[in-house]
Write an enzyme that holds these catalytic residues in place. Structure first.
Site, PDB file in Angstrom:
ATOM      1  N   ASP A 307      11.655  -5.555 -12.229  1.00 38.28           N
ATOM      2  CA  ASP A 307      11.939  -4.121 -12.345  1.00 38.28           C
ATOM      3  C   ASP A 307      10.618  -3.363 -12.408  1.00 38.28           C
ATOM      4  O   ASP A 307       9.830  -3.556 -13.345  1.00 38.28           O
ATOM      5  CB  ASP A 307      12.770  -3.901 -13.626  1.00 38.28           C
ATOM      6  N   CYS A 379      13.180   8.081   1.693  1.00 40.60           N
ATOM      7  CA  CYS A 379      13.855   8.465   2.936  1.00 40.60           C
ATOM      8  C   CYS A 379      14.896   9.523   2.579  1.00 40.60           C
ATOM      9  O   CYS A 379      16.022   9.484   3.044  1.00 40.60           O
ATOM     10  CB  CYS A 379      14.459   7.263   3.657  1.00 40.60           C
TER      11      CYS A 379
HETATM   12  C1  LIG Z   1      13.973   2.345   0.136  1.00 41.14           C
HETATM   13  S1  LIG Z   1      14.266   0.713  -0.279  1.00 41.14           S
HETATM   14  C2  LIG Z   1      12.726  -0.032   0.101  1.00 41.14           C
HETATM   15  C3  LIG Z   1      12.462  -0.254   1.578  1.00 41.14           C
HETATM   16  C4  LIG Z   1      11.220  -1.078   1.806  1.00 41.14           C
HETATM   17  N1  LIG Z   1      10.045  -0.510   1.183  1.00 41.14           N
HETATM   18  C5  LIG Z   1      10.919  -1.276   3.285  1.00 41.14           C
HETATM   19  O1  LIG Z   1      10.104  -0.570   3.841  1.00 41.14           O
HETATM   20  O2  LIG Z   1      11.536  -2.176   3.875  1.00 41.14           O
HETATM   21  C6  LIG Z   1      14.210   0.777  -2.011  1.00 41.14           C
HETATM   22  C7  LIG Z   1      14.169  -0.574  -2.715  1.00 41.14           C
HETATM   23  O3  LIG Z   1      13.964  -0.342  -4.099  1.00 41.14           O
HETATM   24  C8  LIG Z   1      14.539  -1.413  -4.808  1.00 41.14           C
HETATM   25  N2  LIG Z   1      14.621  -1.005  -6.208  1.00 41.14           N
HETATM   26  C9  LIG Z   1      15.492  -0.158  -6.795  1.00 41.14           C
HETATM   27  N3  LIG Z   1      15.209  -0.023  -8.098  1.00 41.14           N
HETATM   28  C10 LIG Z   1      14.122  -0.792  -8.348  1.00 41.14           C
HETATM   29  C11 LIG Z   1      13.350  -1.068  -9.514  1.00 41.14           C
HETATM   30  N4  LIG Z   1      13.653  -0.511 -10.676  1.00 41.14           N
HETATM   31  N5  LIG Z   1      12.318  -1.917  -9.407  1.00 41.14           N
HETATM   32  C12 LIG Z   1      12.019  -2.502  -8.212  1.00 41.14           C
HETATM   33  N6  LIG Z   1      12.721  -2.277  -7.082  1.00 41.14           N
HETATM   34  C13 LIG Z   1      13.744  -1.427  -7.160  1.00 41.14           C
HETATM   35  C14 LIG Z   1      15.855  -1.623  -4.077  1.00 41.14           C
HETATM   36  O4  LIG Z   1      16.360  -2.925  -4.315  1.00 41.14           O
HETATM   37  C15 LIG Z   1      15.454  -1.395  -2.613  1.00 41.14           C
HETATM   38  O5  LIG Z   1      15.172  -2.625  -1.993  1.00 41.14           O
END
Ligand SMILES: C[S@@+](CC[C@H](N)C(=O)[O-])C[C@H]1O[C@@H](n2cnc3c(N)ncnc32)[C@H](O)[C@@H]1O
Length: 440
Positions: A307, A379
């Protein structure tokens, strides 16, 4: 009823739509499952086209259907409504011949165990064609049907972008371009354009993205020259802007904090030498795709599930030179690629997401070295998740300073830069570069 392996493709589409629209399932996941049960690639393509098409045009198709049937179908017959919406889409947007749509939809009715509805499906689709000329297109009085978005989202986008909201929603309803990112560790963009030409795939370079190429039509990745060998990846142009903005230098220690499925991680590794890169994500299932891409592209990074808002369990205590925070968000900038977002998001999300984004920012900020840079990206096209989150973060962290972004794409905002959906052939994206004050 559960769809069986021999299910005709139109019945399969009806099930995909039912699960997405009525049960909140993810379109990507439903289509993956449907593909596995559908051996014929032509049927796979038909299912995909109909499912995406109906969801993109959902509100106008629903209005059209309501004018064709005397009374709404019962809840337990919702699958027939899905079949009809997909039939209308095939007739009016795909120009599939009338007899093919009507006959195949009637066959689908039988496989859905709803034989009683074959007369209704037949009559409704034939009626739709007969009334084609008399059908009045939706006007702004029926905003949902006119813009193919739910009312609350139309209002939210309009409030955010009073001069652009109509263009934004038209772009979100249109078919997106098929965009590639060339792996410059393997070959130059011009060389790959020649490979595409040799394979009879029409393509052009994408402005503002040194590695970007737009194909004239979408193709399965297996048809892309050298895909398995890691020459190229599928990635929207806006997502390709993150790596250059982060400005990572060779050998630096970089954290990609919300990394999965890894598109931006891979671009960073392709473009900057000897990065010591950690790819973190809270979702271990999605993280598996980071490892798969790294293996295909011949790249290396450290992959950790954790996290970002609570670094203690996973952080090794050494500061990072650069942090990419590609935050979880409403995804309102990528509706054209994920039209189910329109149905799955609710106004409450906009109340919850900014707090989540702020918690991740606050968790990561102490991990950045003085003089380092954090790139905040979403996004989303909504200021509630972009400038507003940054305004509050800059207030909380006195050593944080938004740096100017001097580029020729998008538009400046209070703290960063915004691309609206469809601009420059790209998805809607927001970027803000934050620098951490160096010690005196
Ligand atoms: C917009 S997507 C990322 C896309 C990625 N950067 C790419 O370019 O392929 C957001 C990501 O944040 C992750 N996420 C959500 N909350 C999070 C947290 N508290 N800590 C780490 N990752 C988290 C989700 O699982 C998701 O994969």
């Amino acid at each position: 009823m559960k769809a069986q392996e021999s299910t005709p493709p139109r019945a399969r589409v009806a099930h995909v739509l039912l699960n997405v629209i009525n049960d909140g399932a993810s379109l990507d996941r439903e289509l993956d499952a449907a593909r596995r049960l559908t051996p014929d690639p032509r049927n796979q393509a038909l299912i995909q086209e109909c499912a995406y098409g109906v969801l993109r045009h959902y509100y106008s198709l629903r209005r059209h259907l309501s004018q064709l049937i005397e009374r709404p179908l019962r809840k337990r017959d919702a699958v027939i409504e899905m079949l009809l919406l997909s039939g209308l889409y095939q007739l009016f947007e795909m120009q599939v011949p009338e007899h093919a749509v009507v006959d195949a939809s009637a066959a689908a009715v039988r496989s859905l165990d709803k034989s009683w509805a074959s007369g209704l499906v037949n009559a409704t689709l034939r009626n739709a064609l007969r009334q084609r000329e008399r059908f009045v297109p939706p006007t702004t009085d029926d905003a949902e049907a006119c813009w193919n978005h739910p009312r609350w989202l139309i209002d939210t986008i309009r409030a955010a972008w009073p001069d652009d909201w109509q263009r934004v929603m038209q772009a979100a309803t249109a078919r997106p371009p098929f965009t590639l990112r060339v792996n410059r560790r393997q070959l130059a963009r011009d060389e790959y354009l020649v490979r595409l030409q040799d394979a009879d795939l029409a393509a052009r370079a994408l402005a503002h993205c040194p590695d970007g190429i737009v194909l004239e039509s979408a193709v399965p990745v297996s048809s892309l020259p050298g895909f398995d060998a890691g020459l190229v990846s599928v990635q929207d142009g806006a997502a390709q802007l993150a790596a250059p903005l982060l400005d990572a230098q060779p050998g630096q220690r970089v954290l990609d904090a919300c990394a999965a499925p890894g598109g931006k991680t891979m671009h960073l590794l392709e473009t900057v030498d000897a990065l010591e890169l950690t790819a973190l994500d809270i979702d271990p299932v999605r993280l598996a795709r980071v490892n798969q891409s790294a293996a295909r592209l011949g790249l290396q990074c450290r992959v950790i599930a954790g996290d970002a808002a609570l670094p203690a369990p996973w952080w090794d205590g050494t500061l990072y030179d650069r942090i990419l925070l590609d935050a979880p968000c409403s995804a309102t900038g990528v509706i054209r690629r994920h039209p189910d977002i329109k149905l799955h998001r609710a106004p409450d999300d906009l109340a919850l997401l900014p707090a989540r984004q702020a918690a991740i920012f606050d968790g990561l900020w102490p991990l950045l070295r003085p003089g380092g840079k954090l790139l905040y990206a979403t996004c989303s096209i909504l200021p509630q998740e972009n400038d507003d989150v940054l305004s509050a973060a800059l207030q909380r962290h006195r050593d944080a300073l938004a740096a100017p972004i001097n580029v020729a794409w998008g538009r400046p905002t209070r703290h960063g830069r915004q691309i609206l959906s469809g601009e420059h052939d790209m998805d809607g994206f927001y970027f803000c570069v934050i620098e951490k004050a160096a010690h005196d």
